[in-house]
Design a protein around this motif. Structure first.
Motif, PDB file in Angstrom:
ATOM      1  N   SER A 274     -20.169  10.042  39.249  1.00 23.39           N
ATOM      2  CA  SER A 274     -20.560   9.272  38.071  1.00 23.39           C
ATOM      3  C   SER A 274     -19.391   8.394  37.635  1.00 23.39           C
ATOM      4  CB  SER A 274     -20.960  10.222  36.940  1.00 23.39           C
ATOM      5  OG  SER A 274     -19.816  10.885  36.462  1.00 23.39           O
TER       6      SER A 274
ATOM      7  N   ARG B  11     -14.271   6.824  31.297  1.00 23.71           N
ATOM      8  CA  ARG B  11     -13.347   7.923  31.031  1.00 23.71           C
ATOM      9  C   ARG B  11     -12.184   7.985  32.009  1.00 23.71           C
ATOM     10  NH1 ARG B  11     -18.066  10.721  28.810  1.00 23.71           N
ATOM     11  NH2 ARG B  11     -18.778  10.849  30.944  1.00 23.71           N
TER      12      ARG B  11
ATOM     13  N   PRO C  50      -8.149   7.018  30.189  1.00 24.02           N
ATOM     14  CA  PRO C  50      -7.023   7.859  29.745  1.00 24.02           C
ATOM     15  C   PRO C  50      -6.201   8.437  30.891  1.00 24.02           C
ATOM     16  CG  PRO C  50      -9.137   8.841  29.106  1.00 24.02           C
ATOM     17  CD  PRO C  50      -9.423   7.457  29.591  1.00 24.02           C
TER      18      PRO C  50
ATOM     19  N   THR D  92      -1.319  19.084  35.936  1.00 23.79           N
ATOM     20  CA  THR D  92      -1.787  18.082  34.972  1.00 23.79           C
ATOM     21  C   THR D  92      -3.310  17.965  35.023  1.00 23.79           C
ATOM     22  OG1 THR D  92       0.225  16.893  35.535  1.00 23.79           O
ATOM     23  CG2 THR D  92      -1.398  15.719  34.194  1.00 23.79           C
TER      24      THR D  92
ATOM     25  N   GLY E 171      -5.432  20.265  35.904  1.00 21.51           N
ATOM     26  CA  GLY E 171      -6.019  21.457  35.304  1.00 21.51           C
ATOM     27  C   GLY E 171      -6.148  21.293  33.796  1.00 21.51           C
ATOM     28  N   GLY E 172      -5.097  20.732  33.188  1.00 24.17           N
ATOM     29  CA  GLY E 172      -5.157  20.456  31.752  1.00 24.17           C
ATOM     30  C   GLY E 172      -6.270  19.482  31.422  1.00 24.17           C
ATOM     31  N   MET E 173      -6.396  18.443  32.223  1.00 22.94           N
ATOM     32  CA  MET E 173      -7.439  17.435  31.976  1.00 22.94           C
ATOM     33  C   MET E 173      -8.839  18.033  32.116  1.00 22.94           C
ATOM     34  SD  MET E 173      -5.940  14.224  34.099  1.00 22.94           S
ATOM     35  CE  MET E 173      -4.575  13.226  33.488  1.00 22.94           C
ATOM     36  N   LEU E 174      -8.990  18.945  33.074  1.00 23.55           N
ATOM     37  CA  LEU E 174     -10.326  19.499  33.339  1.00 23.55           C
ATOM     38  C   LEU E 174     -10.794  20.437  32.223  1.00 23.55           C
ATOM     39  CD1 LEU E 174     -10.150  20.081  37.199  1.00 23.55           C
ATOM     40  CD2 LEU E 174     -11.524  18.392  35.961  1.00 23.55           C
ATOM     41  N   ALA E 175      -9.865  20.864  31.354  1.00 23.89           N
ATOM     42  CA  ALA E 175     -10.269  21.670  30.202  1.00 23.89           C
ATOM     43  C   ALA E 175     -10.729  20.781  29.049  1.00 23.89           C
ATOM     44  CB  ALA E 175      -9.103  22.553  29.749  1.00 23.89           C
ATOM     45  N   THR E 176     -10.648  19.479  29.227  1.00 25.81           N
ATOM     46  CA  THR E 176     -11.091  18.505  28.215  1.00 25.81           C
ATOM     47  C   THR E 176     -12.391  17.861  28.735  1.00 25.81           C
ATOM     48  OG1 THR E 176     -10.024  16.549  29.134  1.00 25.81           O
ATOM     49  CG2 THR E 176      -8.628  18.034  27.844  1.00 25.81           C
ATOM     50  N   PRO E 177     -12.948  16.910  27.994  1.00 28.38           N
ATOM     51  CA  PRO E 177     -14.199  16.301  28.495  1.00 28.38           C
ATOM     52  C   PRO E 177     -14.043  15.488  29.785  1.00 28.38           C
ATOM     53  CG  PRO E 177     -14.015  16.011  26.130  1.00 28.38           C
ATOM     54  CD  PRO E 177     -12.696  16.545  26.589  1.00 28.38           C
ATOM     55  N   LEU E 178     -12.848  15.398  30.350  1.00 27.92           N
ATOM     56  CA  LEU E 178     -12.700  14.651  31.606  1.00 27.92           C
ATOM     57  C   LEU E 178     -13.207  15.491  32.782  1.00 27.92           C
ATOM     58  CD1 LEU E 178      -9.154  13.076  31.172  1.00 27.92           C
ATOM     59  CD2 LEU E 178     -11.378  12.165  30.519  1.00 27.92           C
ATOM     60  N   SER E 179     -13.807  14.796  33.764  1.00 28.84           N
ATOM     61  CA  SER E 179     -14.311  15.498  34.947  1.00 28.84           C
ATOM     62  C   SER E 179     -13.500  15.085  36.171  1.00 28.84           C
ATOM     63  CB  SER E 179     -15.774  15.130  35.174  1.00 28.84           C
ATOM     64  OG  SER E 179     -15.838  13.769  35.569  1.00 28.84           O
TER      65      SER E 179
ATOM     66  N   ASP F  88     -13.826  11.441  36.906  1.00 29.69           N
ATOM     67  CA  ASP F  88     -12.990  10.585  36.052  1.00 29.69           C
ATOM     68  C   ASP F  88     -11.543  10.583  36.545  1.00 29.69           C
ATOM     69  OD1 ASP F  88     -15.239  10.376  34.402  1.00 29.69           O
ATOM     70  OD2 ASP F  88     -14.645  12.140  33.238  1.00 29.69           O
TER      71      ASP F  88
END
Lengths: 259, 312
Positions: A7, A11, A14, A95, A97-105, A108
């Motif tokens: 998709s 996003r 960032p 880094t 791993g941190g992003m994947l805990a947020t709405p980023l997939s 993205d």
């Protein structure tokens, strides 16, 4: 595991911006690395070897070489970014791993990294173009048309590098990719010499790979020769590679990071 | 800019038959879990029990092999993105951005949520105060102590004002003072009505913080309840620890009769009893034996249920 095409949303921004922010802090050594080496190639081979060779395709050798070096440097910069830097962000600094805990997939992150690799190729090509212009080996202002092509090369090789990173167990794995893919491309894509004199197999093989077409577009832009009539088609080759690698990278990263 | 307010369900986590298999190995086995809104819920177990895999499934970072999972009212993994807007995560492994300052770490992480502007600046100011890091706002991560890094990770997890916070071993490796500070902050968050899910190897930490907890082993729930309930239900109320020369002979001939249950761990003998007085009286006659009497605690329950042998 089969997946539909990744998709695509805004996003990725960032992710891209985070990398830019880090780059701005460390830009000194990064710039030296990204344009210092190609510049040495240009000067040493252009003047040194050029003295023996004379003209190639009606151009002084250094003029012929400069456009090849711009493309090769874009390929190398994006490859390093997609291999070593991306691997560091994925496996060492966590880094991603941190992003994947947020709405980023993952989609993205991969898209952000690919566009960042393209951006980095763009950034590092500017000083090379500048120096080439100062040396008088650039024909005219139409050389600025090189910049979007350099971005496309970066996107293409950034995406391909991420496929390799998705499979890598350590940094050592990247040696295979450099030796088996990047270095051969560097040598047979018309960077150092025209492909006309090569055996058919090599010439046709090179035409199927993404760098040769980019060189064919960049060289006329820098030397003032007419562009090939199929320019847009030529640029489709690295773009198709980019799209295929983007899709494959998202599939592999899903398998690696989420399964 | 913060996520739309939404009515929170009474259960912030609801899992039925949650299962994760890797090949033939079952890491999480048919787990039923429910976490109530506003409580601190503990997930305890020895290494390799399946805690981290369970947490990862709750976060949508690992796909379950079977089972139903609902977090904050969202079906996971399908609606993980929406759920992430309202979730905060403190991972076990530090993943702060080493190239950034404290402040930049917070603002960059905020950008992943699409947060920006004056509201974000105010939020960052509050979080720096919450984490006792005001003086370090413009300092690089490399110079922070372990405790400061953990506090920054906690502050970062709060950037989106989450309803649920997942903390994977939040105080591992910290000195006692740094741990106390983290505990205080977690209690503040509970007082604000946030829900917490916590894993830890420190039973004292679980006993202090958790309203309810489960102990899992081999991917299955062994027991669940409040720390006090578990101690009451699963273990005798008193523990006497004994060590010293001649202990085994003394215990076999005299001590044993006063004790409901006993266990050796290294050179120490743990005696579990309903009434400690007869044993203590007998022990006072033996000056060569060292002993300590205490109330039974969660650690005793944990060791009784999961065994004394080392897990690696």
């Amino acid at each position: 595991m089969s997946r539909a095409f990744p998709s695509i949303t805004l996003r990725w921004l960032p992710v891209w911006r985070r990398n830019l922010r880090v780059w701005r802090k460390l830009s000194g050594p990064a710039l030296i690395g990204n344009f210092g080496e190609p510049l040495l190639y240009l000067l040493a081979l252009g003047y040194g070897l050029g003295g023996f060779i004379g003209e190639v395709n009606g151009l002084p050798y250094i003029v012929f070489l400069a456009s090849g070096i711009v493309c090769a440097s874009a390929m190398n910069t994006a490859s390093f970014e997609g291999l070593y830097s991306a691997y560091t962000r994925m496996a060492v600094q966590n880094t991603w791993g941190g992003m994947l805990a947020t709405p980023l997939s993952i989609d993205d992150i991969v898209l952000g990294e690919i566009l960042w690799a393209g951006t980095k190729s763009l950034i590092s090509s500017v000083p090379i173009l500048l120096v080439a212009a100062l040396l008088g080996v650039v024909h005219d202002i139409s050389a600025l048309g090189v910049l979007p092509v350099v971005f496309i090369i970066g996107v293409c090789f950034g995406a391909m590098a991420l496929v390799v990173t998705a499979l890598a167990k350590s940094y050592d794995f990247f040696i295979y990719y450099f030796t088996l893919v990047i270095t051969p491309l560097f040598l047979v894509s018309g960077v150092f010499f025209p492909l006309d004199g090569m055996p058919d197999a090599v010439r046709i093989g090179a035409q199927l790979l993404p760098l040769a077409h980019a060189v064919d577009v960049v060289r006329p832009l820098m030397t003032g020769q007419p562009l090939p009539s199929l320019t847009l088609l030529y640029l489709m080759v690295p773009l198709l590679y980019a799209a295929g690698a983007f899709w494959l990278a998202t599939v592999l990263f899903h398998r690696r990071l989420i399964s | 800019m913060l996520p739309e307010p939404k009515i929170l369900p009474d259960l912030v986590v609801e899992a039925h038959g949650l299962t994760k298999r890797y090949g033939t190995q079952t890491v999480v086995d048919n787990l039923d879990l429910s976490v109530r809104r506003g409580e601190c819920f503990g997930l305890l177990g020895p290494n390799g029990a399946g805690k981290t895999t369970t947490l990862r499934m709750l976060m949508g970072a690992t796909l379950p092999s079977a089972g139903e999972l609902n977090v904050l009212g969202y079906t996971i993994p399908q609606q993980a993105r929406q759920m992430h807007l309202r979730l905060g995560v403190v991972p076990q492994q530090d993943n702060l951005d080493p190239d950034f300052t404290v402040m930049e770490n917070l603002s960059t992480y905020a950008s992943y949520f699409g947060l920006r502007g004056a509201a974000l600046d105010a939020r960052i100011t509050d979080l720096l105060a919450f984490a006792n890091l005001e003086a370090k706002a413009h300092v690089g991560i490399g110079t922070l102590s372990g405790g400061m890094k953990r506090r920054l990770t906690l502050a970062r997890a709060l950037i989106n004002d989450p309803d649920l916070l997942i903390l994977d071993e939040p105080t591992t490796g910290l000195d006692p003072q740094a741990r106390q500070l983290i505990w205080q902050r977690l209690r503040t968050l509970l007082a604000q009505g946030k829900s917490l899910i916590l894993t830890t190897h420190y039973m004292e930490e679980a006993e202090r913080l958790c309203d309810r907890l489960v102990i899992i082993d081999s991917g299955r729930i062994l027991v669940s309840g409040s720390p006090a309930e578990l101690v009451r239900q699963h273990i005798e109320p008193h523990v006497v620890e004994i060590h010293g020369r001649g202990m085994d002979e003394w215990f076999n001939s005299i001590g044993q009769q006063f004790v409901q249950r006993s266990e050796h761990a290294g050179e120490t003998l743990f005696c579990y009893l309903a009434d400690e007085r007869p044993l203590l009286d007998a022990l006072r006659q033996c000056p060569e034996l060292h002993f300590m009497h205490r109330r039974a605690n969660l650690e005793d329950v944990f060791i009784k249920l999961t065994g004394k042998e080392l897990r690696e």
